[in-house]
Enzyme design. Sequence first.
Site: not given
Ligand code: AMP
Length: 216
Positions: A13, A170
């Site tokens: 993403k 995750r």
């Molecule tokens: P990402 O970089 O999108 O993989 O996000 C890394 C981590 O940030 C995730 O594993 C969650 O702990 C937190 N996170 C990111 N976006 C969200 C969201 N919309 N809602 C809840 N937690 C989030």
Amino acid sequence: MRAVIMGPPGAGKGTQAKRLAEAFGMTHLSSGDILRAEKASGSDLGRKLKEYMDAGALVPDDVVVAIMAEAIAREAAGGLLLDGFPRTVAQAKTLDEQLAKLGKPLEMVLVIDVADSLIVERITGRRSCPKCKRPYHVKYLRPKNDNRCDDDATELEQRSDDNEATVSKRLAAYHAQTAPVIEYYTRAGKTPVVKVDGGGSPDEVTAGLRRVLERA
Ligand code: AMP
């Protein structure tokens, strides 16, 4: 164009959102990047975020919604590509309400489809430049020089939650809490939901996504 890009952790993403935002003149808003910046600031909120993020759990909806609503309000007038948000049906509903109030509804939901079996290798091989945030992968998106950013030669880093133990949590959070968001948008029928095969190389996936946006 105001769009959301979704998919399991490791689907690409962030990489794809960066490319598409540049190509189609959208602002890329990544909830993960925004939360990581808060975490790195060492604030009280940042320390709380760290507990959830390092455990591979989602941050509570009210916290994420408050942080994202501010950024979205600033950017909704122009092109917008939301990456990592919404990640629960509650977040999606709040986002719909906010965008309706602003008179700037969502126009597209892009879903990068990747089989669970590919996720672990994709995530554990991820690296990025701490300075310019350019993403890399030890196998699929290698830097020209060993572990250094092609653009600014900064040493690449690995995210603290990109390890095998956290990936399965995750992934479980994705299936339990985020996959229903796709169902939510599909049922509501207001925003086209388009799935793109994310199993190929980063360039192949970009080409698939570009075709969708060019047709929109
Ligand atoms: P990402 O970089 O999108 O993989 O996000 C890394 C981590 O940030 C995730 O594993 C969650 O702990 C937190 N996170 C990111 N976006 C969200 C969201 N919309 N809602 C809840 N937690 C989030």
